[in-house]
Design a protein around this motif. Structure first.
Motif, PDB file in Angstrom:
ATOM      1  N   ALA A 155       0.258   9.522  -5.635  1.00 24.98           N
ATOM      2  CA  ALA A 155       0.249  10.552  -4.595  1.00 24.98           C
ATOM      3  C   ALA A 155      -0.572  11.786  -4.972  1.00 24.98           C
ATOM      4  CB  ALA A 155       1.683  10.948  -4.252  1.00 24.98           C
TER       5      ALA A 155
ATOM      6  N   TRP B 256       0.806  -1.211   0.000  1.00 28.69           N
ATOM      7  CA  TRP B 256       0.000   0.000   0.000  1.00 28.69           C
ATOM      8  C   TRP B 256       0.842   1.265   0.000  1.00 28.69           C
ATOM      9  CZ3 TRP B 256      -4.557   1.377  -1.570  1.00 28.69           C
ATOM     10  CH2 TRP B 256      -5.457   0.351  -1.868  1.00 28.69           C
ATOM     11  N   THR B 257       2.033   1.194   0.560  1.00 25.82           N
ATOM     12  CA  THR B 257       2.927   2.350   0.477  1.00 25.82           C
ATOM     13  C   THR B 257       3.296   2.601  -0.984  1.00 25.82           C
ATOM     14  OG1 THR B 257       3.764   1.882   2.678  1.00 25.82           O
ATOM     15  CG2 THR B 257       5.108   3.318   1.288  1.00 25.82           C
TER      16      THR B 257
ATOM     17  N   LEU C  32       0.035   4.055  -2.713  1.00 24.37           N
ATOM     18  CA  LEU C  32      -0.291   5.437  -2.329  1.00 24.37           C
ATOM     19  C   LEU C  32       0.794   6.398  -2.802  1.00 24.37           C
ATOM     20  CD1 LEU C  32      -1.725   4.718   1.245  1.00 24.37           C
ATOM     21  CD2 LEU C  32      -3.022   5.332  -0.810  1.00 24.37           C
ATOM     22  N   ALA C  33       2.053   5.985  -2.727  1.00 25.80           N
ATOM     23  CA  ALA C  33       3.137   6.834  -3.229  1.00 25.80           C
ATOM     24  C   ALA C  33       3.035   6.966  -4.743  1.00 25.80           C
ATOM     25  CB  ALA C  33       4.490   6.243  -2.825  1.00 25.80           C
TER      26      ALA C  33
END
Lengths: 364, 364
Positions: free
Chosen positions: B232, B224-225, B228-229
């Motif tokens: 962004a 998920w990082t 989401l990154a």
């Protein structure tokens, strides 16, 4: 009949909760009288078998099932009108009604605040059920002045209705429901509100995730305004903490948007939030309040034709394994769905074998 | 075999999605070769039947199923190494990889961005299924330079895998998934993170609402990082809008906390958010992408003994009505549960009668 058990119970307010209380107590042989400011509401509750109509009945115990914003006034009136009765309520906020009773100078030794966590998507007497409280938490919030016999009487009632009774003070209760119920409601509404302006092509991509997150966003605005306003202090504290987390993530996402290849600390912030969510989620108890049990999900393809799901359920039943849970995943625009049947690990092979023998496509 | 159909497909990355693509294409008789930087991962995918192992195979079509943060590099390498192949990917963000390809000076006429919305809670090849994409949306994001035959080939593949194909540009896609997937994920994590510090007595009150809101908070922080990154910009826009709504509600709740009996405008703000959530929630399509159908929920009491749920399912099957959905509501600490069986209104009476005849307690 023990000393704690009331001979007669007066239910004030015959919506979902009041009517369900009446139904359950009547089935236990308790003499229940009903009152509601709406004559048609009280007549419906009577017809459903929730009790007799008697506007000014005497009672050992009064259950006030009125909307949150009038509950203090009704409790005060009942305490005044029935000097020997124990009075409880079922409002989902507890500090504010108590504060109001104290401000009115009411002696609260016969009052026991209560909150059964047993709402349904549907409301009103028609949705009432004698078993509405079976296995649900019912929080009691006695004060220092509350008499022990009063607490025992209300505890008897909640227990008789099948609820799991816990006792905490009103402030502790309100902090708890802020985090476990009120903040999730606000978050669901916030996410769902974003969908209003989304293009049709975006909404068409909705999967199970957004459906689950926003399910309770379908709740009644009028009721929820009363609840959130009635627990404003605790809700504000929890929402401020949530906004602090959101602000950290937003700063990180903003940084990643500006400098996608840099901002390593930003990635750590995002990962930290998701990891914190992992931890918090893992604390939610599983079935029967125990730690979550690990079940095996057996996925079965179900053609979307009349009778196919029914046939699967019959075949599952014939396999004789104990099902723990079942989810049905609908497909979009294709003639098939997926049923996921949760069973204990030891039972999975039996089920898979039995279903394959009957021609089902099982992915296990 | 039409011109659009590839004779050979190379799958790069044999996790959940890559392996599922291989399984599905093999079952259609397509020649599939597999590559993954991990030898054990690619061997597992081969053993599951997803294709042959051939590290440098030629192919008409390459499916890059690599993690979001390396997808652009892998796509560029595949385009360079196979000058006649069409290359697609399955990353859940689309603008950033495209931007990176352009920055590298890559000719994207043979590249078709893709995103099947078909994740599962489980990951890796073991969770792969040939029908993973059946009935799921699969978004394709061709550019102006993308050749029509390239688009048709990828469209053929997604369609063959049973997906519902839609075409939008990369920016439109990323804005859509920000609202429909990424913001719900952040919200679920934010709510679940609040539970970390909640007392045990509060967590014990958890009901279906908070369980649903936080279910996806159990997702993988690392994945998920990256997501989401990688999205962004769009996520930040949607989260800022959400925070604006949150700030309005917070101001209202703060006002209500300070002046519970005043602050009428504050109540309107709270009610407005819940009503906005109602509206947004109502836009989520129902089964088969159609407008939500109104079903009747038939609630049945299920004693929590081995075999009881199985017996109910068998009796439901015998009643011969078509089930639309089924939910099982577990009780906490009490020997009963509640199954809610959704059927079309016309079928409800048949089902209720059949179940009562067999001794079930039906609340309808």
């Amino acid at each position: 009949m023990t000393a704690r058990q009331p001979r007669s119970v007066r239910v004030v307010g015959t919506g979902l909760v009041g009517t369900s209380v009446g139904l359950a107590l009547c089935s236990q042989g308790v003499d229940v009288t009903l009152f509601d400011p709406s004559p048609s509401a009280v007549a419906l509750a009577r017809d459903l078998g929730a009790g007799r109509i008697e506007p000014n009945a005497a009672a050992d115990l009064v259950v006030v099932a009125a909307p949150p914003d009038v509950v203090a006034d009704v409790v005060a009136a009942e305490l005044a009108a029935r000097p020997d009765a124990v009075v409880t309520d079922v409002a989902s906020v507890k500090s504010l009604p108590l504060k109001r009773l104290r401000a009115m100078g009411v002696d609260v030794s016969r009052y026991v605040g209560g909150h059964p966590l047993a709402g349904r998507e549907r409301s009103g007497a028609v949705a009432a059920r004698a078993d509405l409280f079976a296995g649900r938490p019912w929080v009691l919030t006695p004060t220092e002045e509350t008499s022990e016999p009063a607490l025992q009487m209300v505890r008897w009632m909640a227990g008789t209705l099948g609820a799991t009774v816990s006792v905490m003070d009103a402030v502790e209760h309100d902090e708890a429901v802020a985090v476990i119920s009120h903040v999730p409601q606000v978050a669901a509404s916030l996410v769902a509100a974003r969908l209003r302006s989304a293009p049709e092509s975006a909404v068409a991509l909705a999967g199970q995730g957004v459906r689950d997150v926003t399910r309770i966003a379908a709740s009644d605005p009028h009721l929820w305004t009363q609840i959130l306003a009635g627990n404003a202090g605790a809700v504000a504290r929890a929402l401020h903490a949530l906004r602090d987390d959101l602000d950290s993530v937003l700063a990180a996402v903003d940084a990643l948007g500006a400098q996608p290849d840099d901002a390593l600390g930003a990635r750590a912030t995002v990962a930290g939030l998701v990891a914190a969510g992992n931890e918090g989620h893992a604390r939610i108890p599983g079935k029967h309040g125990s730690a979550p049990t690990v079940y095996v999900a057996v996925p079965v393809i179900v053609p979307d034709r009349p009778g196919e799901l029914a046939r699967l359920l019959r075949d599952v039943g014939d396999a004789g394994v104990n099902l723990e849970d079942l989810r049905i995943e609908h497909s979009e625009g294709r003639p098939m769905g997926l049923a996921e049947i949760d069973v204990l690990p030891a039972a999975a092979q039996t089920l898979v074998g039995a279903l394959r023998e009957r021609g089902w496509t099982v992915h296990a």
